[in-house]
Motif scaffolding. Structure first.
Motif, short mmCIF file in Angstrom:
data_model
loop_
_atom_site.label_atom_id
_atom_site.label_comp_id
_atom_site.label_asym_id
_atom_site.label_seq_id
_atom_site.Cartn_x
_atom_site.Cartn_y
_atom_site.Cartn_z
N ALA A 151 18.69 -35.61 17.64
CA ALA A 151 17.91 -35.07 16.52
C ALA A 151 18.83 -34.67 15.39
O ALA A 151 19.96 -34.23 15.62
CB ALA A 151 17.11 -33.85 16.98
N THR A 152 18.33 -34.81 14.18
CA THR A 152 19.02 -34.31 13.00
C THR A 152 18.27 -33.08 12.51
O THR A 152 17.04 -33.10 12.43
CB THR A 152 19.05 -35.37 11.89
OG1 THR A 152 19.72 -36.53 12.39
CG2 THR A 152 19.77 -34.85 10.65
N VAL A 153 19.00 -32.02 12.21
CA VAL A 153 18.38 -30.81 11.69
C VAL A 153 17.99 -31.06 10.24
O VAL A 153 18.82 -31.47 9.42
CB VAL A 153 19.32 -29.59 11.81
CG1 VAL A 153 18.70 -28.35 11.17
CG2 VAL A 153 19.68 -29.34 13.27
N THR A 154 16.72 -30.81 9.93
CA THR A 154 16.21 -31.08 8.58
C THR A 154 15.86 -29.81 7.82
O THR A 154 15.54 -29.88 6.62
CB THR A 154 14.96 -31.97 8.65
OG1 THR A 154 13.97 -31.32 9.44
CG2 THR A 154 15.30 -33.33 9.24
N GLY A 155 15.90 -28.66 8.47
CA GLY A 155 15.56 -27.41 7.80
C GLY A 155 15.77 -26.23 8.72
O GLY A 155 16.05 -26.40 9.91
N ALA A 156 15.64 -25.04 8.15
CA ALA A 156 15.81 -23.81 8.91
C ALA A 156 14.94 -22.73 8.30
O ALA A 156 14.60 -22.78 7.11
CB ALA A 156 17.27 -23.37 8.90
N ALA A 157 14.58 -21.75 9.12
CA ALA A 157 13.77 -20.63 8.64
C ALA A 157 13.96 -19.44 9.56
O ALA A 157 14.33 -19.59 10.73
CB ALA A 157 12.29 -21.02 8.61
N ILE A 158 13.66 -18.26 9.02
CA ILE A 158 13.49 -17.08 9.86
C ILE A 158 12.01 -17.09 10.21
O ILE A 158 11.15 -17.10 9.32
CB ILE A 158 13.86 -15.78 9.11
CG1 ILE A 158 15.33 -15.78 8.70
CG2 ILE A 158 13.51 -14.57 9.97
CD1 ILE A 158 16.33 -15.81 9.85
N ALA A 159 11.71 -17.12 11.50
CA ALA A 159 10.33 -17.18 11.96
C ALA A 159 10.02 -16.00 12.87
O ALA A 159 10.82 -15.66 13.74
CB ALA A 159 10.08 -18.49 12.70
N ASP A 160 8.89 -15.39 12.62
CA ASP A 160 8.35 -14.33 13.47
C ASP A 160 6.85 -14.59 13.52
O ASP A 160 6.09 -14.14 12.68
CB ASP A 160 8.67 -12.96 12.87
CG ASP A 160 8.15 -11.80 13.69
OD1 ASP A 160 7.27 -12.02 14.55
OD2 ASP A 160 8.61 -10.67 13.46
N HIS A 161 6.44 -15.39 14.49
CA HIS A 161 5.07 -15.88 14.54
C HIS A 161 4.05 -14.77 14.76
O HIS A 161 2.93 -14.85 14.26
CB HIS A 161 4.94 -16.98 15.58
CG HIS A 161 5.84 -18.13 15.30
ND1 HIS A 161 5.71 -18.92 14.17
CD2 HIS A 161 6.91 -18.62 15.97
CE1 HIS A 161 6.65 -19.84 14.17
NE2 HIS A 161 7.39 -19.68 15.25
N ALA A 162 4.43 -13.72 15.46
CA ALA A 162 3.50 -12.60 15.70
C ALA A 162 3.14 -11.89 14.40
O ALA A 162 2.07 -11.31 14.27
CB ALA A 162 4.11 -11.62 16.69
#
Length: 169
Positions: A151-162
């Motif tokens: 896989a190639t990394v295409t993006g990033a984020a801080i995620a807190d789904h709750a």
């Protein structure tokens, strides 16, 4: 609650992991795909009970987080507590990027769980957080059917789904 710095995979790898999620879900094994419909296939570089997305973004300013990294998912694994995952083979490039991200987060006052810090981190793409014990072996066999996966990394984020946080980096 869990917040994470997530690295997102290219379209083909994402499709293959989502196909795995659907197959396991259809066999009665709950996956991240069925947990609450917010998860994307990802590899977390850092995690904690909470992460302030603006503080993290400020700490990482000027650093291209993950984009362009090649990840090799070569094996399946299990953490205590019935967590099933696809293992990412550690490369010098990934190790250096992880170290750089954590140095910046630490300098910026962003606290993360110890087991995500350099030297302790086990890079992985979570498949399920709660595989029923009698289903673990069949679930692992199903994971092995899609491996190896590049896989190639295409993006990033801080995620807190709750808390409905998805802050791109």
């Amino acid at each position: 609650m869990v917040a994470a710095l997530e690295l997102y995979l290219d379209v083909d790898a994402t499709r293959r992991v989502r196909t795995l999620w659907r197959a396991l879900d259809s066999e009665g094994i709950p996956t991240l795909g069925s947990l609450h419909q917010k998860h994307r296939p990802h590899v977390s570089l850092a995690a904690a009970r909470t992460i302030d997305p603006h503080l993290a973004a400020a700490a990482l300013e000027g650093l291209v987080v993950g984009r362009g990294l090649t990840l090799r998912l070569d094996f399946a694994g299990q953490f205590v507590g019935r967590v099933l995952w696809l293992g990412v083979t550690m490369t010098p490039e990934l190790m250096e990027h992880h170290r750089s991200v954590h140095e910046r987060l630490s300098a910026g006052g962003v606290e993360v769980w110890e087991h995500y810090r350099p030297g302790l981190w086990v890079p992985h793409c979570t498949v399920s957080l709660r595989v029923p014990n009698p289903m673990m072996a069949p679930a692992i066999r199903r994971c092995l059917e899609i491996l190896p996966l590049t896989a190639t990394v295409t993006g990033a984020a801080i995620a807190d789904h709750a808390n409905d946080i998805a802050h791109p980096l």
